[in-house]
Design a protein around this motif. Sequence first.
Motif, PDB file in Angstrom:
ATOM      1  N   ALA A 115       0.826  -1.219   0.000  1.00  0.00           N
ATOM      2  CA  ALA A 115       0.000   0.000   0.000  1.00  0.00           C
ATOM      3  C   ALA A 115       0.856   1.264   0.000  1.00  0.00           C
ATOM      4  O   ALA A 115       0.417   2.326  -0.466  1.00  0.00           O
ATOM      5  CB  ALA A 115      -0.936  -0.001   1.200  1.00  0.00           C
ATOM      6  N   ILE A 116       2.086   1.158   0.522  1.00  0.00           N
ATOM      7  CA  ILE A 116       3.003   2.305   0.514  1.00  0.00           C
ATOM      8  C   ILE A 116       3.178   2.827  -0.904  1.00  0.00           C
ATOM      9  O   ILE A 116       3.247   4.039  -1.147  1.00  0.00           O
ATOM     10  CB  ILE A 116       4.377   1.902   1.094  1.00  0.00           C
ATOM     11  N   PHE A 117       3.193   1.906  -1.871  1.00  0.00           N
ATOM     12  CA  PHE A 117       3.490   2.291  -3.249  1.00  0.00           C
ATOM     13  C   PHE A 117       2.255   2.782  -4.001  1.00  0.00           C
ATOM     14  O   PHE A 117       2.319   3.035  -5.201  1.00  0.00           O
ATOM     15  CB  PHE A 117       4.182   1.128  -3.959  1.00  0.00           C
ATOM     16  N   ASP A 118       1.149   2.927  -3.260  1.00  0.00           N
ATOM     17  CA  ASP A 118       0.013   3.667  -3.801  1.00  0.00           C
ATOM     18  C   ASP A 118       0.046   5.118  -3.334  1.00  0.00           C
ATOM     19  O   ASP A 118      -0.679   5.956  -3.858  1.00  0.00           O
ATOM     20  CB  ASP A 118      -1.312   3.020  -3.358  1.00  0.00           C
ATOM     21  N   THR A 119       0.883   5.412  -2.330  1.00  0.00           N
ATOM     22  CA  THR A 119       1.004   6.787  -1.825  1.00  0.00           C
ATOM     23  C   THR A 119       2.082   7.566  -2.575  1.00  0.00           C
ATOM     24  O   THR A 119       2.124   8.785  -2.498  1.00  0.00           O
ATOM     25  CB  THR A 119       1.329   6.787  -0.321  1.00  0.00           C
ATOM     26  N   ILE A 120       2.961   6.845  -3.276  1.00  0.00           N
ATOM     27  CA  ILE A 120       4.005   7.487  -4.082  1.00  0.00           C
ATOM     28  C   ILE A 120       3.517   7.528  -5.527  1.00  0.00           C
ATOM     29  O   ILE A 120       3.170   6.481  -6.078  1.00  0.00           O
ATOM     30  CB  ILE A 120       5.325   6.693  -3.989  1.00  0.00           C
ATOM     31  N   PRO A 121       3.451   8.706  -6.136  1.00  0.00           N
ATOM     32  CA  PRO A 121       2.924   8.781  -7.505  1.00  0.00           C
ATOM     33  C   PRO A 121       3.573   7.755  -8.434  1.00  0.00           C
ATOM     34  O   PRO A 121       4.789   7.589  -8.437  1.00  0.00           O
ATOM     35  CB  PRO A 121       3.264  10.217  -7.929  1.00  0.00           C
ATOM     36  N   TYR A 122       2.736   7.082  -9.211  1.00  0.00           N
ATOM     37  CA  TYR A 122       3.248   6.045 -10.112  1.00  0.00           C
ATOM     38  C   TYR A 122       4.250   6.611 -11.119  1.00  0.00           C
ATOM     39  O   TYR A 122       5.229   5.950 -11.485  1.00  0.00           O
ATOM     40  CB  TYR A 122       2.091   5.364 -10.853  1.00  0.00           C
ATOM     41  N   LYS A 123       4.028   7.849 -11.545  1.00  0.00           N
ATOM     42  CA  LYS A 123       4.960   8.458 -12.495  1.00  0.00           C
ATOM     43  C   LYS A 123       6.332   8.673 -11.867  1.00  0.00           C
ATOM     44  O   LYS A 123       7.357   8.578 -12.544  1.00  0.00           O
ATOM     45  CB  LYS A 123       4.392   9.780 -13.026  1.00  0.00           C
ATOM     46  N   ASP A 124       6.352   8.978 -10.557  1.00  0.00           N
ATOM     47  CA  ASP A 124       7.632   9.121  -9.862  1.00  0.00           C
ATOM     48  C   ASP A 124       8.346   7.782  -9.770  1.00  0.00           C
ATOM     49  O   ASP A 124       9.578   7.707  -9.892  1.00  0.00           O
ATOM     50  CB  ASP A 124       7.416   9.685  -8.452  1.00  0.00           C
ATOM     51  N   GLN A 125       7.583   6.722  -9.564  1.00  0.00           N
ATOM     52  CA  GLN A 125       8.180   5.388  -9.479  1.00  0.00           C
ATOM     53  C   GLN A 125       8.808   4.969 -10.805  1.00  0.00           C
ATOM     54  O   GLN A 125       9.918   4.433 -10.835  1.00  0.00           O
ATOM     55  CB  GLN A 125       7.115   4.359  -9.066  1.00  0.00           C
ATOM     56  N   GLY A 139      17.252   5.891  -4.789  1.00  0.00           N
ATOM     57  CA  GLY A 139      16.559   5.322  -3.644  1.00  0.00           C
ATOM     58  C   GLY A 139      15.243   5.996  -3.303  1.00  0.00           C
ATOM     59  O   GLY A 139      14.308   5.989  -4.088  1.00  0.00           O
ATOM     60  N   LEU A 140      15.200   6.614  -2.122  1.00  0.00           N
ATOM     61  CA  LEU A 140      13.938   7.118  -1.572  1.00  0.00           C
ATOM     62  C   LEU A 140      13.397   8.328  -2.327  1.00  0.00           C
ATOM     63  O   LEU A 140      12.189   8.530  -2.399  1.00  0.00           O
ATOM     64  CB  LEU A 140      14.132   7.461  -0.095  1.00  0.00           C
ATOM     65  N   ASP A 141      14.300   9.164  -2.860  1.00  0.00           N
ATOM     66  CA  ASP A 141      13.909  10.261  -3.738  1.00  0.00           C
ATOM     67  C   ASP A 141      12.773  11.114  -3.173  1.00  0.00           C
ATOM     68  O   ASP A 141      11.739  11.330  -3.811  1.00  0.00           O
ATOM     69  CB  ASP A 141      13.512   9.712  -5.115  1.00  0.00           C
ATOM     70  N   GLY A 142      12.953  11.607  -1.925  1.00  0.00           N
ATOM     71  CA  GLY A 142      11.953  12.484  -1.326  1.00  0.00           C
ATOM     72  C   GLY A 142      10.820  11.766  -0.627  1.00  0.00           C
ATOM     73  O   GLY A 142       9.901  12.412  -0.114  1.00  0.00           O
ATOM     74  N   ASN A 143      10.874  10.436  -0.584  1.00  0.00           N
ATOM     75  CA  ASN A 143       9.798   9.662   0.052  1.00  0.00           C
ATOM     76  C   ASN A 143      10.265   9.028   1.361  1.00  0.00           C
ATOM     77  O   ASN A 143       9.789   7.975   1.764  1.00  0.00           O
ATOM     78  CB  ASN A 143       9.311   8.575  -0.909  1.00  0.00           C
ATOM     79  N   GLU A 144      11.224   9.706   2.043  1.00  0.00           N
ATOM     80  CA  GLU A 144      11.787   9.179   3.284  1.00  0.00           C
ATOM     81  C   GLU A 144      10.727   8.968   4.354  1.00  0.00           C
ATOM     82  O   GLU A 144      10.764   7.970   5.090  1.00  0.00           O
ATOM     83  CB  GLU A 144      12.872  10.118   3.826  1.00  0.00           C
TER      84      GLU A 144
END
Length: 286
Positions: free
Chosen positions: A174-184, A227-232
């Motif tokens: 679910a964490i990877f639904d909080t990080i924009p998919y385009k950023d991923q 890595g985390l790229d602002g998603n620490e």
Amino acid sequence: MKRIFLSMLLCAVSVLSHAQVPTENSLLWEITAPNSANPSYLFGTIHLICPADFSLSDSLKAAVARTQQIALEVDMDDPGMMAEMMKTMNMREGNELKNLVSEQDYAKISQFYKDSVGMGIAMFEKAKPFVLMGPLFSSILDCQPQSYEMALVELAGKQKSEVIGIETLSEQMAIFDTIPYKDQIKMVLSLIDSLPQARKEFKNLVALYKSQNINDLYSMTLKSDFGLDGNEEVMLFERNQKWISRIQKTMSEKSTFFAVGAAHLGGERGVIALLRKEGYKLRAIK
């Protein structure tokens, strides 16, 4: 006087907070709860590593043998893990990979995975883009990697210990639904475009891991270009904080060997400092 008192208070809090930060270079720590003589253990892993750099120390094996169960970030011994992964790996709202990137970038990703990873991109079309990172690591490592987590699962099996998870796979995914998919997907493209740099960075990361310098590992993770790229907050700090009460509850029930990514150990907001703030004693083990 109020300003002076407030300034002194803030200074005292800062000093106290810094005092909780681990200074010893160690991946393995003994945890003792307040008013308890029955220890548990905390170990920092690196999720994938080449066999030449992989090692299970005698002190680690002895710590595992002294515990009743092993707690990983997620329960990797769960027979339903793959089914849960398939259920939670896809993007929400019918998103697809081809809608996140240009035709040129989609073709680049597709060609790279075909030529360098040996996999077609079609199976990842609806998956959260971070899922693409796993197969990509084979190109970065240039070896058939080993996993500390799976090695610990094997040790647990030999001594008939239970394996549990600190968090569920659903929580982790679910964490990877909080990080924009385009950023991923930008992170995936960055790795593909900068493989020599990524290999060099990972080599430095492995060297730090083998030196057991958890604070430098923590700092390098925060500064990484890949890595985390602002998603620490969501990927590191919030999880650290959430884990503390779960670790406390788990070790109050059974002596436990906890194993989490080594980047979670160091710093003022790392697991070691947070447990010390709760009154737990943590001792480095060589």
